[in-house]
Scaffold this active site. Structure first.
Site, PDB file in Angstrom:
ATOM      1  N   CYS A   1      39.185  48.088  37.381  1.00  0.00           N
ATOM      2  CA  CYS A   1      38.541  46.943  36.730  1.00  0.00           C
ATOM      3  C   CYS A   1      37.359  47.373  35.871  1.00  0.00           C
ATOM      4  O   CYS A   1      36.905  46.645  35.016  1.00  0.00           O
ATOM      5  CB  CYS A   1      38.043  45.945  37.773  1.00  0.00           C
ATOM      6  SG  CYS A   1      39.335  45.504  38.905  1.00  0.00           S
TER       7      CYS A   1
ATOM      8  N   GLN B   1      42.742  47.244  50.306  1.00  0.00           N
ATOM      9  CA  GLN B   1      43.223  48.637  50.384  1.00  0.00           C
ATOM     10  C   GLN B   1      43.652  49.035  51.789  1.00  0.00           C
ATOM     11  O   GLN B   1      44.064  50.176  52.018  1.00  0.00           O
ATOM     12  CB  GLN B   1      42.145  49.606  49.872  1.00  0.00           C
ATOM     13  CG  GLN B   1      41.749  49.380  48.419  1.00  0.00           C
ATOM     14  CD  GLN B   1      42.800  49.867  47.413  1.00  0.00           C
ATOM     15  OE1 GLN B   1      43.744  50.583  47.763  1.00  0.00           O
ATOM     16  NE2 GLN B   1      42.651  49.473  46.156  1.00  0.00           N
TER      17      GLN B   1
HETATM   18  C1  PLP Z   1      39.077  46.468  47.220  1.00  0.00           C
HETATM   19  C2  PLP Z   1      39.586  45.555  46.151  1.00  0.00           C
HETATM   20  N1  PLP Z   1      39.241  44.266  46.159  1.00  0.00           N
HETATM   21  C3  PLP Z   1      39.683  43.403  45.220  1.00  0.00           C
HETATM   22  C4  PLP Z   1      40.511  43.812  44.191  1.00  0.00           C
HETATM   23  C5  PLP Z   1      40.961  42.813  43.148  1.00  0.00           C
HETATM   24  O1  PLP Z   1      42.297  42.491  43.305  1.00  0.00           O
HETATM   25  P1  PLP Z   1      43.131  41.720  42.164  1.00  0.00           P
HETATM   26  O2  PLP Z   1      43.515  42.760  41.188  1.00  0.00           O
HETATM   27  O3  PLP Z   1      44.290  41.138  42.870  1.00  0.00           O
HETATM   28  O4  PLP Z   1      42.264  40.657  41.614  1.00  0.00           O
HETATM   29  C6  PLP Z   1      40.896  45.151  44.141  1.00  0.00           C
HETATM   30  C7  PLP Z   1      41.756  45.643  43.030  1.00  0.00           C
HETATM   31  O5  PLP Z   1      41.376  46.493  42.265  1.00  0.00           O
HETATM   32  C8  PLP Z   1      40.429  46.053  45.137  1.00  0.00           C
HETATM   33  O6  PLP Z   1      40.774  47.352  45.147  1.00  0.00           O
END
Ligand code: PLP
Length: 380
Positions: free
Chosen positions: A324, A178
């Site tokens: 997620c 982020q």
């Molecule tokens: C802080 C953070 N780390 C990791 C992720 C995971 O990323 P990705 O969707 O590419 O697996 C996200 C996405 O939601 C995130 O906001």
């Protein structure tokens, strides 16, 4: 189309990025490991993308590994550092407010016999440096702390953390997902050992990310097969996606200052407009150690599910936290760590990007005002 204020979950792919990707799909489709002309042509685009990513993030090209996104990057870095350095110690440190692609890896490592300290944060979402210092032991081999929190936007004191770890034989992993496009990120200046990012948070495609690994880092890679990415991640490279990532990163870093100004203005206008309309709310997070793109608010008069549904019906798209876990009814672990579960049941995240307009913000505030008055009446 409605008003999309969930850019921390994902962003639309920028037109210049789509164009660059289409060119690869149509004209440079070779396998970069093939030694013939078509393969060498594709390899050129892969090498260029790697150089661009390195240059934009203050790294060396050979420190850039392309992955399927930040979930893979976080998994690879944390497990790889823990396994490779187990002979030196079995203590790991992270925070209670990491993304689940970090937290669940630490939980798994705990089951495998590692000892994990989960650092608390204060009400602004900041990690205490003294707490970190006192958690360090002779056995500590890894500290993993995110740069910017994805639910509240709080920026951790990266230089201070780094300073604390300097001269210690401890690896430092940073989930910088982020931060990209919102803060200047220089891998070497920050002296980070491994760092994750993902293209879909800054105008790139989904399913492609980067793991930066500082040269001479002792890390174990588990994806075996071909010799791609200098034997660190087997599998034919997804060049259209990788080129999309590099193009998006170029745009995001080049436009960083202008975008930040716009986002900080929007954030302030949003908060002032809520106050002007006398809608009860409190900010979750920091007004100072923050990025402009995330505003997480506590609305005591309504629960999060009802509010999200009513906003959705009004074609306003926001979320209660990480995308997620959007399907889960569990309260946000981030707001719970900063305050308590009760507050998490009344808190939602608005996230902006450079396309968000003042007009959209006004419309959202007007809708929140309507909802507040409806609920105020029902409460009486
Ligand atoms: C802080 C953070 N780390 C990791 C992720 C995971 O990323 P990705 O969707 O590419 O697996 C996200 C996405 O939601 C995130 O906001």
């Amino acid at each position: 189309m409605g008003i999309y204020l969930d850019y921390a979950a994902t962003t639309p792919v920028k037109p210049n990025v789509v164009e660059a990707m289409m060119d690869i799909y149509q004209n440079h489709y070779g396998n970069p490991s093939s030694i013939h002309n078509i393969g060498r042509d594709a390899r050129k685009y892969l090498d260029d993308a790697r150089r661009t990513v390195a240059e934009k993030l203050g790294a060396q090209p050979n420190e850039v590994i392309f992955t399927s996104g930040a979930t893979e990057s976080n998994n690879t870095a944390i497990k790889g550092l823990a396994y490779a350095n187990r002979h030196k110690g079995n203590h790991l440190i992270t925070t209670k407010i990491e993304h689940h692609s970090v937290l669940h890896v630490f939980e798994q490592l705990e089951k495998e016999g590692f000892k994990v300290t989960y650092l608390d944060v204060n009400e602004e979402g900041l990690v205490g440096l003294e707490q970190l210092e006192s958690a360090l032991t002779e056995d500590t081999i890894l500290v993993s702390i995110m740069f910017v929190n994805n639910e509240v936007g709080t920026v951790q004191p990266m230089f201070d953390i780094d300073h604390l770890l300097q001269d210690k034989d401890i690896y430092f992993h940073v989930d910088a997902v982020q931060a990209i496009g919102h803060l200047p990120v220089d891998f070497h200046e920050l002296d980070i050992d491994t760092m994750s990012l993902t293209a879909h948070k800054f105008g790139g495609p989904k399913g492609v990310g980067t793991l930066l690994v500082k040269n001479a880092t002792d890390i174990q890679f588990s994806q075996l097969g071909g010799e791609q990415e200098v034997k660190r991640r087997a599998g034919t490279e997804n060049i259209p996606q990788i080129v999309g990532l590099s193009e998006a990163l170029k745009t995001a870093t080049d436009e960083l200052d202008d975008n930040n100004l716009h986002l900080m203005n929007l954030k302030n206008q949003f908060l002032v407009a809520l106050q002007d309309r006398a809608i009860p709310f409190e900010l979750n997070g920091s007004m100072i150690e923050t990025t402009g793109h995330i505003v997480n608010l506590y609305f005591p008069f309504i629960d999060v599910e009802t509010l999200l549904t009513l906003l959705d019906l009004a074609n306003i798209y926001v979320s209660s936290g990480s995308a997620c876990t959007a399907g889960s009814t569990d309260p946000s672990h981030v707001i719970s760590a900063m305050y308590d579960k009760e507050r998490a049941f009344h808190s939602i995240r608005f996230s902006f990007n450079e396309m968000t307009t003042e007009r959209e913000i006004k419309q959202v505030v007007a809708e929140l005002h309507k909802i507040y008055h409806k609920f105020k009446k029902e409460e009486v």
